[in-house]
Each structure stands twice: as C-alpha cells, then as structure tokens.
Design a protein around this motif. Structure first.
Motif, PDB file in Angstrom:
ATOM      1  N   LEU A  57     -67.035   0.449  74.236  1.00  0.00           N
ATOM      2  CA  LEU A  57     -68.317   0.817  74.831  1.00  0.00           C
ATOM      3  C   LEU A  57     -68.488   2.318  74.675  1.00  0.00           C
ATOM      4  O   LEU A  57     -67.554   3.085  74.909  1.00  0.00           O
ATOM      5  CB  LEU A  57     -68.371   0.438  76.309  1.00  0.00           C
ATOM      6  CG  LEU A  57     -68.474  -1.054  76.622  1.00  0.00           C
ATOM      7  CD1 LEU A  57     -68.395  -1.277  78.133  1.00  0.00           C
ATOM      8  CD2 LEU A  57     -69.768  -1.635  76.085  1.00  0.00           C
ATOM      9  N   SER A  58     -69.677   2.721  74.264  1.00  0.00           N
ATOM     10  CA  SER A  58     -69.945   4.137  74.093  1.00  0.00           C
ATOM     11  C   SER A  58     -71.409   4.393  74.420  1.00  0.00           C
ATOM     12  O   SER A  58     -72.260   3.518  74.241  1.00  0.00           O
ATOM     13  CB  SER A  58     -69.641   4.552  72.656  1.00  0.00           C
ATOM     14  OG  SER A  58     -69.778   5.935  72.512  1.00  0.00           O
ATOM     15  N   VAL A  59     -71.709   5.594  74.889  1.00  0.00           N
ATOM     16  CA  VAL A  59     -73.085   5.962  75.218  1.00  0.00           C
ATOM     17  C   VAL A  59     -73.789   6.382  73.931  1.00  0.00           C
ATOM     18  O   VAL A  59     -73.329   7.266  73.212  1.00  0.00           O
ATOM     19  CB  VAL A  59     -73.127   7.103  76.252  1.00  0.00           C
ATOM     20  CG1 VAL A  59     -74.564   7.543  76.509  1.00  0.00           C
ATOM     21  CG2 VAL A  59     -72.461   6.667  77.543  1.00  0.00           C
ATOM     22  N   THR A  60     -74.897   5.698  73.642  1.00  0.00           N
ATOM     23  CA  THR A  60     -75.687   6.004  72.451  1.00  0.00           C
ATOM     24  C   THR A  60     -77.161   6.029  72.837  1.00  0.00           C
ATOM     25  O   THR A  60     -77.544   5.591  73.914  1.00  0.00           O
ATOM     26  CB  THR A  60     -75.485   4.963  71.331  1.00  0.00           C
ATOM     27  OG1 THR A  60     -75.945   3.701  71.798  1.00  0.00           O
ATOM     28  CG2 THR A  60     -74.037   4.853  70.930  1.00  0.00           C
ATOM     29  N   THR A  61     -77.966   6.522  71.938  1.00  0.00           N
ATOM     30  CA  THR A  61     -79.400   6.592  72.178  1.00  0.00           C
ATOM     31  C   THR A  61     -80.059   5.330  71.637  1.00  0.00           C
ATOM     32  O   THR A  61     -79.870   4.971  70.477  1.00  0.00           O
ATOM     33  CB  THR A  61     -80.005   7.828  71.478  1.00  0.00           C
ATOM     34  OG1 THR A  61     -79.261   8.982  71.913  1.00  0.00           O
ATOM     35  CG2 THR A  61     -81.463   8.001  71.830  1.00  0.00           C
ATOM     36  N   GLY A  65     -85.279   6.035  72.795  1.00  0.00           N
ATOM     37  CA  GLY A  65     -84.915   7.428  73.059  1.00  0.00           C
ATOM     38  C   GLY A  65     -84.056   7.618  74.291  1.00  0.00           C
ATOM     39  O   GLY A  65     -83.612   8.733  74.563  1.00  0.00           O
ATOM     40  N   LYS A  66     -83.809   6.575  75.060  1.00  0.00           N
ATOM     41  CA  LYS A  66     -82.989   6.676  76.267  1.00  0.00           C
ATOM     42  C   LYS A  66     -81.518   6.434  75.929  1.00  0.00           C
ATOM     43  O   LYS A  66     -81.195   5.810  74.925  1.00  0.00           O
ATOM     44  CB  LYS A  66     -83.444   5.654  77.304  1.00  0.00           C
ATOM     45  CG  LYS A  66     -84.852   5.908  77.810  1.00  0.00           C
ATOM     46  CD  LYS A  66     -85.237   4.864  78.838  1.00  0.00           C
ATOM     47  CE  LYS A  66     -86.677   5.068  79.281  1.00  0.00           C
ATOM     48  NZ  LYS A  66     -87.097   4.023  80.226  1.00  0.00           N
ATOM     49  N   LYS A  67     -80.642   6.945  76.809  1.00  0.00           N
ATOM     50  CA  LYS A  67     -79.199   6.777  76.631  1.00  0.00           C
ATOM     51  C   LYS A  67     -78.763   5.448  77.242  1.00  0.00           C
ATOM     52  O   LYS A  67     -79.150   5.112  78.356  1.00  0.00           O
ATOM     53  CB  LYS A  67     -78.428   7.916  77.302  1.00  0.00           C
ATOM     54  CG  LYS A  67     -78.741   9.283  76.745  1.00  0.00           C
ATOM     55  CD  LYS A  67     -77.995   9.494  75.456  1.00  0.00           C
ATOM     56  CE  LYS A  67     -78.207  10.926  74.964  1.00  0.00           C
ATOM     57  NZ  LYS A  67     -77.684  11.149  73.663  1.00  0.00           N
ATOM     58  N   TYR A  68     -77.948   4.703  76.472  1.00  0.00           N
ATOM     59  CA  TYR A  68     -77.423   3.422  76.926  1.00  0.00           C
ATOM     60  C   TYR A  68     -75.949   3.326  76.561  1.00  0.00           C
ATOM     61  O   TYR A  68     -75.506   3.900  75.573  1.00  0.00           O
ATOM     62  CB  TYR A  68     -78.149   2.249  76.250  1.00  0.00           C
ATOM     63  CG  TYR A  68     -79.604   2.146  76.596  1.00  0.00           C
ATOM     64  CD1 TYR A  68     -80.022   1.509  77.760  1.00  0.00           C
ATOM     65  CD2 TYR A  68     -80.579   2.675  75.752  1.00  0.00           C
ATOM     66  CE1 TYR A  68     -81.367   1.406  78.075  1.00  0.00           C
ATOM     67  CE2 TYR A  68     -81.917   2.580  76.060  1.00  0.00           C
ATOM     68  CZ  TYR A  68     -82.311   1.940  77.229  1.00  0.00           C
ATOM     69  OH  TYR A  68     -83.641   1.845  77.543  1.00  0.00           O
TER      70      TYR A  68
END
Length: 179
Positions: A57-61, A65-68
């Motif tokens: 799991l990693s935070v991506t855009t 345009g939001k971070k998920y």
C-alpha cells in the motif's frame, strides 16, 4: 514519496511512485486504463505466490488529483503482471496494445532463455566450420612449403653447378633427383 506521471492512456495517468528504495506502480489506474475489474486484479495479486509478497500500500495521486492509499506493485514486477492479464478481459480500445505488449514480452523472454542457446549452437557450428578451413589452409601451406623448399634447393644446385659439371652431364642442366 515522489509521484511521476509516466504516461497518459485514454485520459488516465499512469504513475510511478518512487522513494529511495524502489519504484511502484499503482494497480487501480492500470485496471481503469485496461477496463478490468480492480477488485479481481487485486485479489489475483494477493493470491499469487510471487506478487503477494511484493505488493504494498502506498499513497498516490488519483485521477481526481487527491491523495489515496492504493495497492501498488514494484515496477520490476509490473511487466509480469501485465503479461498475466487475458486480453479477452480488457476493454476493446486497450486490447490491441496489450496483445502487442504481450507478444513483445514473449519475444524478450524467448531471446533471454533460448537466444543464448541458439547463439552457442550457431557459434559452435561456425567455429567447427572455420577449424576445417584453418586445417585445410595449414595443409596447403605445408604442401606449398615443401614445393618451395624443393624449388629453392634446385635453384641453389643450378646456381652452384660448374661448367665442368655441365659438360660431364652431357650439357644438361638437370639435377640428379629432380628429373
């Protein structure tokens, strides 16, 4: 973490998320590009003996345009995962590209695993053929060297012949043993 857009396919950004250790590809945007169900691909990755140990799991855009936080696969495993997707299950506009990609994967894998063996076989054949050429050339060289040595010997003997020897030889310049 740094997010980089590597391509935009059908209006959807394909992103690579990277840190100091590795580059990751978010699975969901790829599923959207291909038109395959994200949940089934995520389950497939979790059940796979190799991919289950490398997905993270990693935070991506997201495309909005939001971070998920998204399921990601390391870039080095990304081609293998794409290779495993059945083209019949993707949307029509992505099918041809996926098939081209999978054909190229087959070619690369074949060249890697079997190309070396083919190279070694062809090299051995050419080496054997060239060894025969060298052996023939050496034999011809030895034969020519013998002829040359005999010719030089006769030349020296003719040069060394005296007038008296010529008269004794019935006015012949033939050298005994060279008739």
């Amino acid at each position: 973490m740094k997010t980089t857009n590597v391509a935009i396919v059908n209006g959807i950004s394909l992103q690579v998320v990277s840190d100091d250790r590795e580059q990751l590809v978010a699975v969901k945007p790829v599923c959207e590009i291909l038109g395959v169900a994200y949940q089934s691909q995520q389950a497939k990755l979790k059940e796979h003996p190799i991919y289950s140990s490398v997905i993270t799991l990693s935070v991506t855009t997201g495309s909005d345009g939001k971070k998920y936080e998204m399921v990601c696969i390391p870039l080095q495993f990304f081609p293998g995962w794409l290779f495993s997707i059945n083209p019949d299950n993707v949307k029509e506009e992505a099918r041809e590209q996926l098939i081209k990609y999978q054909l190229e994967c087959n070619k690369v894998l074949f060249d890697y695993f079997f190309g070396r063996a083919e190279f070694a076989q062809k090299k051995e054949q050419e080496f054997s053929r060239q060894m025969e050429v060298v052996a023939t050339a050496k034999k011809n060289f030895r034969d020519a060297k013998l002829v040359l040595n005999e010719a030089e010997l006769k030349l020296r003997q003719i040069n060394a012949m005296t007038f008296e020897e010529w008269q004794a030889n019935e006015r012949q310049l033939t050298i005994p043993g060279f008739e």
